[in-house]
Write a protein that holds these residues in place. Structure first.
Motif, PDB file in Angstrom:
ATOM      1  N   ASP A  87       0.768  -1.608   0.232  1.00 30.67           N
ATOM      2  CA  ASP A  87       0.122  -0.378   0.315  1.00 30.67           C
ATOM      3  C   ASP A  87       0.637   1.182  -0.313  1.00 30.67           C
ATOM      4  O   ASP A  87       0.862   2.534  -0.623  1.00 30.67           O
ATOM      5  N   TYR A  88       1.923   1.145   0.726  1.00 28.92           N
ATOM      6  CA  TYR A  88       2.918   2.298   0.786  1.00 28.92           C
ATOM      7  C   TYR A  88       3.775   2.953  -0.752  1.00 28.92           C
ATOM      8  O   TYR A  88       4.107   3.644  -0.448  1.00 28.92           O
ATOM      9  N   HIS A  90       1.805   2.269  -3.645  1.00 28.49           N
ATOM     10  CA  HIS A  90       1.115   1.384  -4.780  1.00 28.49           C
ATOM     11  C   HIS A  90       0.171   2.840  -4.242  1.00 28.49           C
ATOM     12  O   HIS A  90      -0.086   3.410  -5.668  1.00 28.49           O
ATOM     13  N   ASN A  91      -0.247   3.551  -3.081  1.00 23.96           N
ATOM     14  CA  ASN A  91      -1.228   4.505  -3.182  1.00 23.96           C
ATOM     15  C   ASN A  91      -0.077   5.522  -3.371  1.00 23.96           C
ATOM     16  O   ASN A  91      -0.963   6.860  -4.082  1.00 23.96           O
ATOM     17  N   LYS A 101      -6.188   6.971  -1.592  1.00 23.30           N
ATOM     18  CA  LYS A 101      -5.837   5.738  -1.857  1.00 23.30           C
ATOM     19  C   LYS A 101      -7.386   4.477  -1.826  1.00 23.30           C
ATOM     20  O   LYS A 101      -8.173   4.323  -2.114  1.00 23.30           O
ATOM     21  N   TRP A 103      -5.510   1.095  -3.010  1.00 26.30           N
ATOM     22  CA  TRP A 103      -4.669  -0.482  -2.373  1.00 26.30           C
ATOM     23  C   TRP A 103      -5.938  -1.212  -1.329  1.00 26.30           C
ATOM     24  O   TRP A 103      -6.066  -2.298  -1.967  1.00 26.30           O
ATOM     25  N   ASP A 104      -6.603  -1.237   0.000  1.00 22.07           N
ATOM     26  CA  ASP A 104      -6.766  -1.412   0.819  1.00 22.07           C
ATOM     27  C   ASP A 104      -8.797  -2.385  -0.296  1.00 22.07           C
ATOM     28  O   ASP A 104      -8.703  -3.392   0.001  1.00 22.07           O
TER      29      ASP A 104
END
Length: 205
Positions: A87-88, A90-91, A101, A103-104
């Motif tokens: 996530d850190y 990709h976002n 964001k 990713w989640d």
């Protein structure tokens, strides 16, 4: 019109199978039109006594469980999703228009889709640069622990220089060779299905 062109081609050629690829932009923004198109393709396939299949290249944000269930009914059962590591990373590059964001939501969509007892594949593609390398091994460990499903396939490739001014610092060819071998080891360790490591696995002990 595409459907008319397909029919005319089938009148000339004796094709036994056709494949439809939806890509974009983001094709799932036009999900209703996709379904109408696939309904027409199904009618055409019945008319000409042939088979058909379909695939979607998507960012995964709109790939819900309900949509996959509906798409699979029309032989659309292959989905390529680009994920830039954890996530850190990709976002930073794949955010919503408002900067939100993604990713989640994408990960939850994949998890929900895998609850379906249906025959489909999800290809997770990662295009890496120096920043993404820092999270990619962690990402594949996450995929193994979170999903552990043979319907998940992996593809990874270093970002190429296509002349864009905003292209991030690229991994050199020699460094990419080392990275690819290390990633092949990760594929083997976690028993992940990967369709671009067959030749690299020769270097893995």
């Amino acid at each position: 019109m595409i459907l008319t062109a397909i029919e005319r081609l089938l009148e000339i050629k004796s094709y036994k199978h056709i494949h439809i690829s939806f890509f974009g932009g983001e094709p799932l923004l036009e999900y209703k039109l996709m379904m109408i198109f696939l309904e027409n393709i199904k009618e055409i396939s019945n008319k000409y006594n042939m088979s058909y299949s379909a695939s979607v290249t998507t960012n995964g944000y709109l790939l819900t469980k309900k949509r996959v269930e509906s798409l699979c009914k029309y032989n659309c059962n292959y989905y390529q999703i680009t994920i830039d590591g954890m996530d850190y990373t990709h976002n930073k590059t794949r955010m919503k228009k408002d900067g939100g964001k993604t990713w989640d939501i994408i990960m939850q969509n994949i998890y929900n889709c895998l609850e379906l007892d249906l025959n489909f594949k999800i290809l997770l593609r990662t295009n890496y640069n120096y920043e993404v390398i820092d999270s990619i091994i962690e990402f594949y460990e996450y995929i193994h622990n979170k999903f552990d499903d043979e319907r998940i396939e992996i593809y990874y490739e270093n970002i190429k220089d296509h002349g864009n001014e905003d292209t991030p610092e690229l991994v050199s060819t020699s460094e990419a060779t080392i990275v690819n071998i290390e990633l092949a080891k990760i594929m083997k360790k976690y028993r992940l299905v990967c369709n671009n490591t067959s030749n690299r696995l020769d270097h893995v002990v």
